[in-house]
Design a protein around this motif. Structure first.
Motif, PDB file in Angstrom:
ATOM      1  N   GLN A  46      46.960 -20.301 -58.460  1.00  0.00           N
ATOM      2  CA  GLN A  46      47.162 -21.562 -57.734  1.00  0.00           C
ATOM      3  C   GLN A  46      48.457 -22.211 -58.178  1.00  0.00           C
ATOM      4  OE1 GLN A  46      43.778 -24.325 -57.376  1.00  0.00           O
ATOM      5  NE2 GLN A  46      45.164 -26.019 -57.873  1.00  0.00           N
ATOM      6  N   ASN A  48      50.708 -25.792 -57.983  1.00  0.00           N
ATOM      7  CA  ASN A  48      50.578 -27.231 -57.718  1.00  0.00           C
ATOM      8  C   ASN A  48      51.959 -27.874 -57.679  1.00  0.00           C
ATOM      9  OD1 ASN A  48      47.799 -26.947 -57.864  1.00  0.00           O
ATOM     10  ND2 ASN A  48      47.670 -27.621 -59.997  1.00  0.00           N
ATOM     11  N   ARG A  58      51.202 -38.780 -65.964  1.00  0.00           N
ATOM     12  CA  ARG A  58      50.033 -38.014 -65.501  1.00  0.00           C
ATOM     13  C   ARG A  58      49.481 -37.242 -66.698  1.00  0.00           C
ATOM     14  NH1 ARG A  58      50.019 -37.045 -59.628  1.00  0.00           N
ATOM     15  NH2 ARG A  58      51.838 -38.064 -58.664  1.00  0.00           N
ATOM     16  N   HIS A  61      45.457 -33.944 -69.391  1.00  0.00           N
ATOM     17  CA  HIS A  61      44.331 -33.285 -68.713  1.00  0.00           C
ATOM     18  C   HIS A  61      44.133 -31.850 -69.178  1.00  0.00           C
ATOM     19  CE1 HIS A  61      45.571 -36.065 -65.131  1.00  0.00           C
ATOM     20  NE2 HIS A  61      44.905 -36.728 -66.055  1.00  0.00           N
ATOM     21  N   LYS A  71      49.104 -22.938 -67.726  1.00  0.00           N
ATOM     22  CA  LYS A  71      50.048 -23.544 -66.780  1.00  0.00           C
ATOM     23  C   LYS A  71      51.480 -23.171 -67.139  1.00  0.00           C
ATOM     24  CE  LYS A  71      46.884 -27.416 -66.444  1.00  0.00           C
ATOM     25  NZ  LYS A  71      46.577 -28.759 -66.983  1.00  0.00           N
ATOM     26  N   HIS A 118      47.340 -31.440 -71.260  1.00  0.00           N
ATOM     27  CA  HIS A 118      48.725 -31.483 -70.740  1.00  0.00           C
ATOM     28  C   HIS A 118      48.988 -32.767 -69.986  1.00  0.00           C
ATOM     29  CE1 HIS A 118      51.687 -30.599 -67.445  1.00  0.00           C
ATOM     30  NE2 HIS A 118      52.404 -30.462 -68.533  1.00  0.00           N
ATOM     31  N   GLY A 119      50.224 -33.253 -70.158  1.00  0.00           N
ATOM     32  CA  GLY A 119      50.635 -34.429 -69.392  1.00  0.00           C
ATOM     33  C   GLY A 119      52.137 -34.581 -69.435  1.00  0.00           C
ATOM     34  N   PHE A 120      52.637 -35.525 -68.667  1.00  0.00           N
ATOM     35  CA  PHE A 120      54.077 -35.813 -68.683  1.00  0.00           C
ATOM     36  C   PHE A 120      54.340 -37.244 -68.246  1.00  0.00           C
ATOM     37  CE2 PHE A 120      54.759 -35.790 -64.110  1.00  0.00           C
ATOM     38  CZ  PHE A 120      53.860 -34.867 -63.607  1.00  0.00           C
ATOM     39  N   TYR A 131      53.994 -26.339 -60.763  1.00  0.00           N
ATOM     40  CA  TYR A 131      53.480 -25.437 -61.783  1.00  0.00           C
ATOM     41  C   TYR A 131      52.482 -24.431 -61.237  1.00  0.00           C
ATOM     42  CZ  TYR A 131      50.019 -29.289 -61.989  1.00  0.00           C
ATOM     43  OH  TYR A 131      49.112 -30.284 -61.694  1.00  0.00           O
ATOM     44  N   TYR A 137      41.404 -25.136 -59.333  1.00  0.00           N
ATOM     45  CA  TYR A 137      40.948 -26.503 -59.609  1.00  0.00           C
ATOM     46  C   TYR A 137      39.429 -26.552 -59.546  1.00  0.00           C
ATOM     47  CZ  TYR A 137      40.258 -31.515 -58.643  1.00  0.00           C
ATOM     48  OH  TYR A 137      39.848 -32.824 -58.659  1.00  0.00           O
ATOM     49  N   GLU A 142      36.954 -30.912 -65.239  1.00  0.00           N
ATOM     50  CA  GLU A 142      38.088 -31.696 -65.746  1.00  0.00           C
ATOM     51  C   GLU A 142      37.718 -32.506 -66.981  1.00  0.00           C
ATOM     52  OE1 GLU A 142      39.437 -33.823 -62.072  1.00  0.00           O
ATOM     53  OE2 GLU A 142      41.359 -32.949 -62.624  1.00  0.00           O
ATOM     54  N   LYS A 166      41.770 -43.261 -63.243  1.00  0.00           N
ATOM     55  CA  LYS A 166      41.059 -42.173 -63.943  1.00  0.00           C
ATOM     56  C   LYS A 166      41.681 -41.936 -65.317  1.00  0.00           C
ATOM     57  CE  LYS A 166      42.171 -37.836 -63.277  1.00  0.00           C
ATOM     58  NZ  LYS A 166      42.411 -36.459 -62.748  1.00  0.00           N
ATOM     59  N   ASP A 167      43.012 -41.878 -65.370  1.00  0.00           N
ATOM     60  CA  ASP A 167      43.677 -41.572 -66.644  1.00  0.00           C
ATOM     61  C   ASP A 167      43.550 -42.712 -67.650  1.00  0.00           C
ATOM     62  OD1 ASP A 167      46.438 -39.509 -65.386  1.00  0.00           O
ATOM     63  OD2 ASP A 167      44.269 -39.176 -65.561  1.00  0.00           O
TER      64      ASP A 167
HETATM   65  C1  LIG Z   1      44.843 -31.181 -60.171  1.00  0.00           C
HETATM   66  C2  LIG Z   1      44.340 -31.130 -58.755  1.00  0.00           C
HETATM   67  C3  LIG Z   1      44.040 -32.274 -58.055  1.00  0.00           C
HETATM   68  N1  LIG Z   1      43.588 -32.193 -56.762  1.00  0.00           N
HETATM   69  C4  LIG Z   1      43.314 -33.439 -56.036  1.00  0.00           C
HETATM   70  C5  LIG Z   1      42.332 -34.369 -56.739  1.00  0.00           C
HETATM   71  C6  LIG Z   1      42.823 -35.747 -56.424  1.00  0.00           C
HETATM   72  O1  LIG Z   1      42.223 -36.216 -55.225  1.00  0.00           O
HETATM   73  C7  LIG Z   1      44.324 -35.572 -56.180  1.00  0.00           C
HETATM   74  C8  LIG Z   1      45.167 -36.048 -57.340  1.00  0.00           C
HETATM   75  O2  LIG Z   1      44.662 -35.440 -58.505  1.00  0.00           O
HETATM   76  P1  LIG Z   1      45.057 -35.976 -59.935  1.00  0.00           P
HETATM   77  O3  LIG Z   1      45.149 -37.475 -59.918  1.00  0.00           O
HETATM   78  O4  LIG Z   1      44.132 -35.336 -60.930  1.00  0.00           O
HETATM   79  O5  LIG Z   1      46.549 -35.381 -60.098  1.00  0.00           O
HETATM   80  P2  LIG Z   1      47.364 -35.363 -61.470  1.00  0.00           P
HETATM   81  O6  LIG Z   1      47.163 -36.620 -62.231  1.00  0.00           O
HETATM   82  O7  LIG Z   1      48.739 -34.957 -61.126  1.00  0.00           O
HETATM   83  O8  LIG Z   1      46.654 -34.195 -62.271  1.00  0.00           O
HETATM   84  C9  LIG Z   1      47.387 -33.170 -62.933  1.00  0.00           C
HETATM   85  O9  LIG Z   1      48.022 -33.774 -63.998  1.00  0.00           O
HETATM   86  C10 LIG Z   1      48.310 -33.024 -65.152  1.00  0.00           C
HETATM   87  C11 LIG Z   1      49.781 -33.160 -65.458  1.00  0.00           C
HETATM   88  C12 LIG Z   1      47.888 -31.621 -65.190  1.00  0.00           C
HETATM   89  O10 LIG Z   1      48.337 -30.841 -66.024  1.00  0.00           O
HETATM   90  C13 LIG Z   1      46.830 -31.156 -64.296  1.00  0.00           C
HETATM   91  O11 LIG Z   1      47.242 -29.974 -63.654  1.00  0.00           O
HETATM   92  C14 LIG Z   1      46.370 -32.109 -63.280  1.00  0.00           C
HETATM   93  O12 LIG Z   1      45.216 -32.728 -63.818  1.00  0.00           O
HETATM   94  O13 LIG Z   1      44.532 -34.159 -55.987  1.00  0.00           O
HETATM   95  C15 LIG Z   1      43.411 -30.991 -56.113  1.00  0.00           C
HETATM   96  O14 LIG Z   1      42.991 -30.935 -54.936  1.00  0.00           O
HETATM   97  N2  LIG Z   1      43.699 -29.832 -56.804  1.00  0.00           N
HETATM   98  C16 LIG Z   1      44.157 -29.855 -58.095  1.00  0.00           C
HETATM   99  O15 LIG Z   1      44.420 -28.785 -58.682  1.00  0.00           O
END
Ligand SMILES: Cc1cn([C@H]2C[C@H](O)[C@@H](COP(=O)(O)OP(=O)(O)O[C@H]3O[C@H](C)C(=O)[C@H](O)[C@H]3O)O2)c(=O)[nH]c1=O
Length: 180
Positions: A46, A48, A58, A61, A71, A118-120, A131, A137, A142, A166-167
């Protein structure tokens, strides 16, 4: 392609071989054969991509086994400070983190195997983070650690990042029963 290790076992930095000419540049952003030769023997299933304005954080996670993800991360527009926290229970560097600046300019990639949170934080507007993941997912798998956990003491160099609801309520490392 150059590969560099880090003080935390398993985390690798990849510097691609960039071919420049008067049109611009070209580089291979991934090659299963070449990456396997340097120790990244992973099957990615996958990809992203996220866009964030400056000051967006972000993370931190992870996904628990059996949906744990390796990743291979990079930035194709803008720049981030990328963070990986070792949450492998038996690791000598458990609870330690490694940080690296990834940018469209430096074209660096960062390999984060399963076992890390992981985060940034983005350093510029219109930062695009992309990535490859070694697993799909799975929302129910999570987990995470809150960005400003005092035990991690991560130097994010920002007082009030833009983060998701969430975070903001992720757990402290001390309360985490790591699944790794
Ligand atoms: C991660 C992911 C999310 N989603 C959906 C779920 C939520 O409705 C929406 C946003 O998700 P989220 O707020 O978790 O996105 P990030 O905060 O960028 O999350 C990522 O942030 C850090 C940096 C990470 O390393 C992870 O890969 C991932 O957790 O996308 C999906 O449909 N598929 C996915 O693989």
């Amino acid at each position: 392609m150059n590969i560099k290790s880090t003080p935390i076992e398993g985390l690798l930095i990849i510097e691609p071989r960039v071919f420049k000419d008067d049109r611009g540049y070209f580089f291979e952003s991934y090659s299963q054969k070449k990456y396997k030769e340097v120790g990244i023997d992973a099957e990615f299933v996958q990809d992203n991509q996220s866009l964030s304005q400056k000051g967006t954080l972000r993370g931190l996670h992870f996904q628990a086994p059996p949906f744990a993800q390796g990743k291979l991360v990079r930035v194709i527009s803008g720049s981030v400070l990328d963070i990986a926290v070792d949450i492998r229970t038996n690791s000598a560097t458990y609870g330690q983190y490694f940080s690296i600046e990834l940018s469209a300019q430096n074209q660096l990639q960062f390999w984060i195997p399963p076992g890390f949170a992981h985060g940034f934080i983005t350093l510029e507007d219109n930062t695009i983070f992309t990535y490859k993941c070694t697993n799909y997912y799975d929302k129910n798998s999570e987990g995470g650690i809150v960005w400003n956990d005092p035990d991690l003491n991560i130097e994010w160099n920002i007082a009030e990042p833009l983060i998701s609801e969430k975070d903001a309520i992720l757990s402290l490392l001390q309360d985490l029963k790591s699944p790794f």
